[in-house]
Scaffold this active site. Structure first.
Site, PDB file in Angstrom:
ATOM      1  NE  ARG A 229       4.886 -10.632  -9.278  1.00 59.48           N
ATOM      2  CZ  ARG A 229       4.679 -10.822  -8.058  1.00 59.48           C
ATOM      3  NH1 ARG A 229       3.390 -10.344  -7.663  1.00 59.48           N
ATOM      4  NH2 ARG A 229       5.605 -11.049  -7.208  1.00 59.48           N
ATOM      5  CD  GLU A 258       1.619  -2.864 -10.888  1.00 58.88           C
ATOM      6  OE1 GLU A 258       2.410  -2.521 -10.101  1.00 58.88           O
ATOM      7  OE2 GLU A 258       1.053  -3.863 -10.814  1.00 58.88           O
ATOM      8  CG  HIS A 276       1.241  -4.001  -7.020  1.00 63.02           C
ATOM      9  ND1 HIS A 276       1.951  -4.260  -7.808  1.00 63.02           N
ATOM     10  CD2 HIS A 276       1.259  -4.984  -6.121  1.00 63.02           C
ATOM     11  CE1 HIS A 276       2.468  -5.338  -7.762  1.00 63.02           C
ATOM     12  NE2 HIS A 276       1.985  -5.931  -6.700  1.00 63.02           N
TER      13      HIS A 276
END
Length: 523
Positions: A229, A258, A276
């Site tokens: 994370r 992000e 990601h």
């Protein structure tokens, strides 16, 4: 059952559902259409596009299950689903291999400078000497968090002839031994590992847990990977460590924000960045679709799904009787888990008074275990899987009953033991969850929010010293409860605070005269 597939999933999962029940596939359904039609369905399959809001769930008269084909459930109002008796399931195991393999890819990309070498060749350059790399063989892998993904990474690194050292404060020694890894503390991992990989959830405890101090401990040629994370690594500190060559390199698949727009890390050559995508493989998506299809089919056949995020369905009569004490039990478990020193090895649960006469206290025990495990595991813990997960961690569970509720209608007593500590708490429900006894001291505490426990000698001035120290750091006390056995003996103080206590304050409090221990909690 009639099931709506509201987001695109692998066709194999849809085919499994169609073999068993009535299935409608509408992957472009709008929020308004969903609210209008959800009453017609017993189940729904979603990924991240469809938002299962409170409005949608409350309009779902017949809905029994929400199945998320993936891990995250941020797009589902879990509280609303629970309140309306709707199961929420996901497919956490579907991505374990995929994320582990991506981690391996990033380890190799760093070690052999693959990303920047690729860019160099595409720029019509031939800079062989610039891209001297290192082998994985013979190196030490440091794993922070030894859950499903961390253990899969270790298995793969063994094939590369790497040694593994692990930091996981909640992994029993015997389980680590079975996995073939050496369990140690975080600083030892940081000092000795050549490659470090992170596999823990983002919590208040783990946020920025890898920062300047931790980078200073690492080897100059060490590499670090984060596929867990964003926010676990302090990106400002990482930029400093990389730009000043304090460490060898890094690789990130997740970021504090992000996408990482205008992030200084993108200007560096000694870092590998991916958007990601650690869980993004055809196999993982197929696996997720099959898992959620199996969960819905199991429910349709009267079986209990394995990956339930919230409470399982129970009949209304039992639900009304047990619901207040489900919350009491979960709060007790969390309170004890955060207060106990060392790894939980034994848990004893005693149901007192009217609770002892009910036929099914199993759900209450599972709520206690959920509270104990929730804050220490990187896996979804629920009342269905909490018992099995506790046993997997080597925790011995004992349950009992007694008519004596010490003046209350019902009472739950929980005692947990580690190799070096024992901690107990007793709770009841009086308009709201209450803790009425802690380590044999009578108290009256609402287990909620930021809390603090201190054990101290009951002499004049000690309470004032603790309060003064908290005041120095502008930590405001909302409620204070104290308990003692005899005057001048050992006493306990439990505070409810407006803000969490900083770690350095805990250390300073323990250094005070007559203060034996201090612990902060978040419930």
């Amino acid at each position: 059952m009639k099931v709506l597939v509201a987001d695109a999933i692998n066709e194999d999962g849809i085919a499994m559902l169609k073999n068993e029940m009535d299935v409608v596939v509408n992957t472009t359904i709008s929020p308004e259409e969903l609210v209008a039609t959800i009453k017609d369905f017993d189940g729904i399959v979603v990924r991240s596009r469809t938002k299962m809001t409170k409005e949608v769930i409350e309009a779902a008269d017949n809905l029994k299950i929400i199945a998320r084909a993936g891990v995250g459930v941020d797009n589902i109002d879990i509280d609303a689903a629970t309140e309306n008796g709707v199961m929420v399931v996901n497919s956490p195991e579907s991505t374990s291999i995929t994320v582990a393999e991506h981690t391996m890819g990033l380890l190799l990309a760093m070690a052999r400078k693959i990303a920047i070498a690729d860019k160099s060749v595409k720029d019509n350059k031939w800079e062989k000497k610039k891209f001297m790399g290192v082998e994985l063989r013979g190196k030490t892998l440091g794993v922070i968090g030894m859950g499903r993904i961390g253990s899969q990474v270790v298995n793969r690194c063994k094939a590369f002839e790497m040694d593994a050292i692990v930091y996981d404060p909640y992994l029993p020694d015997d389980v680590a031994e079975q996995m073939g890894v050496r369990l140690t503390d975080l600083n030892t991992v940081l000092k000795n590992a050549d490659f470090i990989t992170i596999h823990v959830p983002l919590t208040e405890e783990t946020k920025h847990s890898i920062s300047d101090e931790q980078f200073d401990l690492m080897k100059e040629n060490a590499f670090i990977v984060n596929c867990a994370r964003g926010g676990i690594i302090d990106e400002e500190a990482l930029y400093t460590a990389l730009s000043e060559n304090k460490i060898g390199g890094a690789a990130l698949d997740v970021y504090e924000n992000e996408p990482p727009k205008d992030n200084k890390l993108t200007t560096l050559d000694n870092i590998v960045l991916t958007p990601h995508i650690a869980a993004s493989t055809k196999e993982a998506q197929k696996g997720a679709a099959i898992i959620v299809a199996e969960e819905i089919i199991d429910l349709n056949k009267g079986k209990t799904p394995k990956n339930v995020i919230n409470l399982p369905r129970i009949d209304n009569r039992l639900k009304n009787e047990l619901k207040p004490y489900m919350e009491v039990c979960e709060r007790l478990g969390s309170f004890i888990s955060q207060s106990l020193k060392g790894k939980v090895k034994e848990v004893e649960i005693i149901y007192c008074g009217e609770l002892a006469s009910l036929q099914n206290q199993d759900i209450l025990g599972r709520c206690v275990l959920k509270g104990i495990l929730d804050s220490i595991l990187n896996s979804s813990v629920n009342t269905v899987n909490s018992l099995n997960m506790a046993k997997t961690r080597g925790i011995k569970i004992t349950e009992g009953k007694t008519d004596n509720a010490k003046g209350y209608d019902s009472l739950v007593k929980v005692r947990a033991k580690s190799s070096k500590d024992s901690f107990s708490a007793e709770g009841t429900f009086i308009h709201e969850p209450k803790i009425v006894k802690v380590n044999e001291y009578w108290v009256d505490v609402k287990p909620s929010g930021n809390m603090f426990i201190a054990k101290y000698k009951d002499v004049p001035g000690t309470i004032g010293l603790i309060g003064t120290k908290l005041g120095e750091y502008k930590v405001n006390v909302g409620i204070m409860q104290v308990g003692r056995d005899v005057a001048g003996g050992e006493a306990i103080m439990i505070l409810t605070l407006d803000h969490p206590v900083p770690d350095k304050v805990i250390k300073e409090l323990i250094d005070l005269d007559y203060v034996f221990d201090a612990t902060k909690l978040k419930l």
